[in-house]
Design an enzyme around this catalytic site. Structure first.
Site, PDB file in Angstrom:
ATOM      1  N   GLY A 194       0.831  -1.208   0.000  1.00  0.00           N
ATOM      2  CA  GLY A 194       0.000   0.000   0.000  1.00  0.00           C
ATOM      3  C   GLY A 194       0.858   1.248   0.000  1.00  0.00           C
ATOM      4  O   GLY A 194       0.718   2.108  -0.835  1.00  0.00           O
ATOM      5  N   ILE A 213      -0.709  -5.504   5.094  1.00  0.00           N
ATOM      6  CA  ILE A 213      -0.408  -4.923   3.773  1.00  0.00           C
ATOM      7  C   ILE A 213       0.936  -5.420   3.252  1.00  0.00           C
ATOM      8  O   ILE A 213       1.593  -4.767   2.450  1.00  0.00           O
ATOM      9  CB  ILE A 213      -0.470  -3.380   3.825  1.00  0.00           C
ATOM     10  CG1 ILE A 213       0.499  -2.815   4.865  1.00  0.00           C
ATOM     11  CG2 ILE A 213      -1.892  -2.928   4.141  1.00  0.00           C
ATOM     12  CD1 ILE A 213       0.579  -1.277   4.849  1.00  0.00           C
ATOM     13  N   GLY A 214       1.305  -6.599   3.728  1.00  0.00           N
ATOM     14  CA  GLY A 214       2.563  -7.196   3.306  1.00  0.00           C
ATOM     15  C   GLY A 214       3.628  -7.086   4.374  1.00  0.00           C
ATOM     16  O   GLY A 214       4.795  -7.403   4.142  1.00  0.00           O
ATOM     17  N   THR A 215       3.212  -6.636   5.573  1.00  0.00           N
ATOM     18  CA  THR A 215       4.173  -6.304   6.614  1.00  0.00           C
ATOM     19  C   THR A 215       4.378  -7.415   7.621  1.00  0.00           C
ATOM     20  O   THR A 215       5.375  -7.415   8.327  1.00  0.00           O
ATOM     21  CB  THR A 215       3.678  -5.047   7.351  1.00  0.00           C
ATOM     22  OG1 THR A 215       2.300  -5.260   7.678  1.00  0.00           O
ATOM     23  CG2 THR A 215       3.788  -3.828   6.472  1.00  0.00           C
ATOM     24  N   GLN A 255      11.010  -5.412   7.006  1.00  0.00           N
ATOM     25  CA  GLN A 255      10.524  -4.038   7.016  1.00  0.00           C
ATOM     26  C   GLN A 255      11.677  -3.061   6.871  1.00  0.00           C
ATOM     27  O   GLN A 255      11.586  -2.064   6.147  1.00  0.00           O
ATOM     28  CB  GLN A 255       9.780  -3.749   8.329  1.00  0.00           C
ATOM     29  CG  GLN A 255       8.399  -4.348   8.383  1.00  0.00           C
ATOM     30  CD  GLN A 255       7.461  -3.618   7.457  1.00  0.00           C
ATOM     31  OE1 GLN A 255       7.417  -3.869   6.255  1.00  0.00           O
ATOM     32  NE2 GLN A 255       6.711  -2.680   7.989  1.00  0.00           N
ATOM     33  N   GLY A 258       6.289   1.183  16.080  1.00  0.00           N
ATOM     34  CA  GLY A 258       6.050   0.867  14.667  1.00  0.00           C
ATOM     35  C   GLY A 258       7.322   1.057  13.857  1.00  0.00           C
ATOM     36  O   GLY A 258       8.099   1.969  14.136  1.00  0.00           O
ATOM     37  N   GLY A 299       7.356   0.499  10.153  1.00  0.00           N
ATOM     38  CA  GLY A 299       7.105   0.459   8.713  1.00  0.00           C
ATOM     39  C   GLY A 299       7.715   1.646   7.994  1.00  0.00           C
ATOM     40  O   GLY A 299       8.190   1.537   6.871  1.00  0.00           O
ATOM     41  N   GLU A 300       7.704   2.786   8.642  1.00  0.00           N
ATOM     42  CA  GLU A 300       8.134   4.017   7.982  1.00  0.00           C
ATOM     43  C   GLU A 300       9.524   4.458   8.410  1.00  0.00           C
ATOM     44  O   GLU A 300      10.289   5.020   7.630  1.00  0.00           O
ATOM     45  CB  GLU A 300       7.078   5.101   8.234  1.00  0.00           C
ATOM     46  CG  GLU A 300       5.852   4.743   7.437  1.00  0.00           C
ATOM     47  CD  GLU A 300       4.565   5.404   7.856  1.00  0.00           C
ATOM     48  OE1 GLU A 300       4.209   6.387   7.225  1.00  0.00           O
ATOM     49  OE2 GLU A 300       3.905   4.914   8.787  1.00  0.00           O
TER      50      GLU A 300
END
Lengths: 295, 732
Positions: free
Chosen positions: B233, B462-464, B631, B695, B697-698
């Site tokens: 995403g 979402i693929g994580t 990730q 988190g 992811g970012e």
């Protein structure tokens, strides 16, 4: 909108007859890695597609009189896997294998790469440097042409509407000769050449160049055979002064465009650098070295 | 402990064998196909449609235009809602805007008919390039949804800058970028009376549910959203964008289920992008490197206000990253005739920290200081903007461990000072930070006679790795082997969870899973104590343990099937919600990292090749060493794309995107990516959430582009302030 017709003739004559008889735009299909994408995007809207792959001999490689005959629709992987082609014409095979990805290589052909007539086509400068010719079939029979006489501009060729390429011929390799192809792309793989360069040289026993062909891609509307660059090599060994002359001649031959992929100045500069690097590989191969291509 | 182990992805086999069913792959009886017709102008009004030719084509079921499109209720805002363009008016805001939907019984027939729809426009004046409209820069109206103003200031940065002995005053720019997930957006919509079911590729099933319910004027419980697998995403599936709504509209019009799948090219005009930014940075420091003043003024590209508002919040990290007494930041938006921008992996941080951490590198050069030493000299022990302690901050460890692994000490300070044959070698570093976000989430768990715990939450993977890590959390909490835990997600029939955005899925959902499992265990203990056959009446929960499906007391044990049988139950179930408390009022919650990059630049051609990346991160407690590393390397790879390749090119005259495909919009290929070494610094942050996670992811995307740009400076002496870094830049 006219509907699209697809035919897969089994003979050269039938294919020529279909092309000649088409009332609208007719397209020749070999691997289809360009044509199918263009059909999908609507960039080309042919009335007729003539698939050549059913024609006997149009896929395959055979050795003849010391040279090679390569069927027009032979996919890149077949060139790669051929037992002797790569040792003989490494530059041509490496150039053809730079087109697209492994998956694309399962389909993409020399004829398609040539007749798509992109200035940046990878296999074309290498084939021109190698002195390749092609056999063209048409309503009046067949004719031979040099590869450098095929592309006349972006997307345009010298083939008549009833003509298509049946096979390519790579000549017998001269002793102490070697060919090479390099291209430059911003990304490491899977990209379109900003500059491409094919070089084929023949040396004497002392390593002095006796014959050369230098071809640049992506720096002009068509691939350019550069006799001045070849002249810079002939009569010389591979020394700094020779490379400097080659570099300058290659840069003088450039007539590129500015686009998002590269500026005029940049393409021109890289053409000189690539000419030097490609020539070094070709000289090395001609003198018996096993220098790898690529960069 | 199963948490922390490098457990394989539970969805991995399903995905690689093709059995994982994505949104476009649900087979339905009577499925019709919708195709979008898009504007060919960038501004103006639709005068008329000529649909006669298209309507006459075989198989055409409907051609929906603003003339006859069902009216939607676009006035009430809801989460992740995009209210335009939805064929409700005839205004053209951008080239590629959807102007009609063609529905036919097959995709090919829909495509053919769509190509025959003719649109007449009255062309208006379009501004297609942000830099031409800077005079129209506006203050955002809904910055951070109104949670804070777009500008902030502490101290007197202008006065401090004026007198600072060492100054950096520079402008950085980042381009429009598109997300390019592997899976294009897709929706299948089916109405049964007033009940709507959609299978859609989304990062937020709840947002899709409320958006569609609002727009179509039905109750949210009458909308079911299903999204078991999402092929990436990166932000573009966060909002409920018009294609999902138009699929539901088309299904309503034709009275059949309808599928709408975006083409790759439509992925550039239908669901947002990272806006172009222009960032003005001023840094003032004393001779020892102490920051005296920071000013970060950000401008980001916006669409026309009628489509909504999105701001790339570039300067938020600047407020909190360094201990500087005088700091001002501002955010402005510049309206152009392009689509609405949106969140893209680390929105604001990826673009803003590129500028900030490049400027810090420039300051280190001006001071003749080591770049890490400069950062340590300004290390923020507490959040200097909010004046609160960090819940935890292991950034010092990130610098130290990253530098050790990268062998930063081999770096000689001067540009062009390191060489390897014809290659110039450059080493660069940058800091990473990203907020540790958490939202309310719910989960339920059911344990049956087979001993298998089924845990459900309306979250997304979402693929994580959501499927995998949530099962691990549940297995530990219930003392069950992982094989006895199944985690289900991606269905609005499950308890509500937030959008998978802002790296919040794990910090939000894992506490809910843990709480639901704890509640289930408590319920089992209650049942065991109440069960006359155990003889445990009067016992308390602390007298009991639950392990491998057995309740164990001081003297005896009872299995779950026995407990259930005694009460004639098929299963026992518990549900729990977990939500943030006042930790955010007491603490500043952030993840951190240090990025290192080694580049080589060809002396003759200027070609730039990365040869090594090291990233050291404080991402709190790690639930799964393998999915965490994935990730991190994915984020750094995305950052490399930002640094060297990615840029959406717009034709200024027509406003059309000219490289709307992944042949011409360059993303890194495998050969572009060097070995990436990752370090997860030991941490466990129970203040941020009860599981201790941050988190990630970012986070790993943040700072990656700056580390590359700083390495390119070190290799070449050329400072590139405009991304992506191009070969022409370093040849200059």
């Amino acid at each position: 909108m006219p509907s699209l017709n697809y035919v897969a003739p089994a003979t050269v004559q039938e294919a020529v007859r279909l092309l000649a008889g088409a009332s609208g735009l007719a397209k020749v299909l070999s691997g289809g890695t360009d044509l199918l994408v263009q059909l999908r995007s609507g960039r080309t809207r042919p009335e007729l597609i003539v698939d050549t792959k059913k024609i006997p001999g149009i896929i395959g490689i055979r050795e003849e009189n010391g040279g090679f005959v390569i069927g027009a629709a032979t996919p890149g992987m077949a060139l790669f896997e051929h037992p002797t082609l790569k040792q003989t014409w490494p530059g041509v095979v490496e150039a053809a294998n730079l087109i697209g990805s492994k998956q694309v290589q399962g389909r993409a052909s020399l004829a398609g790469n040539l007749c798509n007539a992109s200035p940046a086509a990878d296999s074309v400068p290498a084939m021109i440097a190698a002195g390749a010719t092609c056999l063209i079939a048409g309503s009046d029979g067949t004719r031979q042409a040099k590869v450098e006489d095929i592309v006349t501009g972006p997307g345009r060729t010298s083939l008549a509407r009833d003509e298509f390429i049946v096979e390519f011929r790579l000549p017998k390799r001269e002793p102490r000769s070697g060919d090479a192809y390099l291209r430059f792309i911003p990304r490491t793989e899977m990209d379109i050449a900003v500059v491409g360069c094919g070089v084929c040289v023949t040396l004497d026993a002392n390593g002095v160049c006796t014959a050369a062909r230098v071809v640049l891609g992506a720096v002009a509307p068509t691939p350019v055979l550069v006799p001045e660059a070849a002249a810079a090599l002939v009569g010389h060994k591979l020394d700094d002064a020779t490379l400097e002359m080659l570099d300058a001649a290659a840069r003088r031959a450039c007539n590129p465009i500015d686009d998002k992929r590269g500026t005029i100045d940049y393409r021109t500069k890289v053409a000189g650098v690539l000419a030097r690097r490609t020539a070094a590989i070709a000289f090395n191969r001609a003198s018996g070295g096993k220098s790898a291509g690529g960069h | 402990m199963i948490v922390g182990q490098p457990v394989d992805r539970r969805d991995g086999r399903m995905k690689v064998t093709g059995r994982a069913r994505y949104a476009a792959e649900f087979p339905l009886q009577g499925l019709a196909h919708a195709v979008l017709v898009q504007s060919t102008i960038a501004a103006g009004t639709i005068l008329s449609f000529d649909t006669a030719d298209a309507k006459g084509q075989p198989g055409v079921l409907a051609i929906i235009t603003p003339d006859d499109a069902p009216r939607l209720q676009t006035k009430k805002a809801s989460q992740q809602m995009v209210t335009a363009p939805l064929l409700q008016d005839k205004d053209i805001i951008y080239n590629g805007q959807h102007v009609a939907v063609v529905v036919a019984d097959t995709l090919d027939r829909a495509l053919e008919a769509a190509a025959r729809v003719r649109v007449q426009y009255r062309q208006g004046e379009a501004v297609t390039i942000m830099d031409q409209a800077l005079g129209q820069a506006a203050v955002p109206k809904h910055f951070r949804n109104g949670a804070r103003p777009p500008d902030s200031q502490r101290g007197d940065p202008d006065a401090a800058f004026a007198t600072a002995p060492v100054k950096i005053d520079v402008t950085y720019t980042t381009p429009v970028e598109h997300h390019n997930p592997m899976e294009p957006h897709a929706t299948i919509a089916m109405w049964q009376g007033d009940r709507l079911t959609v299978w859609t590729a989304t990062q937020g099933i709840s947002g899709a549910q409320t958006t569609l319910a609002t727009l179509f004027g039905v109750e949210p419980q009458n909308v079911r959203v299903v999204s078991p697998y999402v092929g990436g995403g990166f932000g573009c599936k966060g909002n409920t964008w018009p294609p999902a709504t138009l699929a539901a509209m088309a299904a309503r019009v034709v009275g059949r289920p309808v599928k709408l799948v975006l083409t790759r090219a439509q992925m550039y005009t239908s669901n947002g992008y990272r806006p172009r930014t222009i960032q003005k940075l001023k840094l003032g420091a004393d001779q020892t490197g102490k920051l005296l003043a920071m000013r970060h003024d950000g401008f980001s590209q916006m669409s026309q206000p009628v489509l909504g508002e999105f701001v790339e919040p570039v300067a938020l990290a600047t407020e909190m990253l360094y201990a500087c007494p005088n700091v001002a930041v501002s955010h402005r938006i510049v309206p152009v005739n392009q689509g609405l921008p949106t969140y893209m992996r680390a929105p604001g941080e990826a673009s803003g920290v590129f500028a900030l951490e490049s400027a810090m590198d420039e300051l280190a050069i001006a001071l003749k200081m080591d770049p890490i030493a400069l950062r340590l000299a300004n290390y923020a022990e507490i959040d200097p903007h909010e004046n609160k302690p960090f819940s935890s901050k292991k950034l010092r460890e990130c610098y130290a461990q990253g530098a050790a692994k990268f062998e930063w000490s081999r770096r000689t300070p001067g540009p062009r000072s390191m060489r390897d044959g014809r290659w110039l070698v450059g080493l660069g570093m940058a800091t990473a930070t990203y907020p540790n976000n958490r939202r309310a989430a719910s989960a339920r768990v059911r344990l049956g006679t087979d001993g298998v715990a089924i845990v459900q939450s309306g979250t997304q993977d979402i693929g994580t790795g959501t499927y995998t890590v949530m099962a691990q959390v549940a297995a530990d909490e219930l003392h069950l082997p992982l094989s006895h835990v199944r985690f289900e997600l991606g269905d609005t029939r499950y308890p509500k969870a937030p959008v998978s955005g802002g790296s919040s899925t794990v910090p939000s959902v894992s506490p809910a899973v843990q709480a639901a499992c704890a509640a289930l265990r408590a319920r089992l203990f209650d049942m065991a104590i109440a069960d006359p056959r155990t003889g445990w009446s009067g016992a308390s929960h602390s007298d009991l343990r639950f392990e491998n499906g057995v309740v164990i007391g001081p003297d005896r044990r009872i299995t779950v099937p026995q407990l259930l049988a005694h009460q004639n139950l098929a299963f026992v179930e518990a549900e729990a919600e977990s939500k943030p408390g006042d930790e955010k009022n007491e603490h500043s919650l952030h993840a951190f990292g240090a990025q290192f990059a080694e580049v080589r630049v060809d002396l003759e051609t200027g070609e730039i090749r990365l040869t090594r990346c090291v990233g050291a991160f404080d991402a709190g407690r790690v639930l799964n060493a393998k999915t965490a590393r994935s990730q991190l390397i994915g984020g750094i790879t995305y950052g490399i794309g930002m640094a060297l390749f990615e840029k959406t090119e717009v034709d200024a005259e027509t406003g059309r995107i000219v490289n709307a495909n992944i042949a011409e919009y360059l993303v890194p290929v495998n050969a572009d990516i060097p070995p990436i070494e990752t370090i997860l610094v030991a941490n466990d942050d129970r203040i941020g959430n009860p599981v201790g996670v941050k988190g990630m992811g970012e986070l790993p995307m943040v700072g990656a582009a700056a580390a590359v740009a700083n390495a390119v400076w070190h290799a070449t002496g050329v400072r590139v302030r405009d991304l992506p870094i191009r070969i022409e830049d370093v040849l200059a």
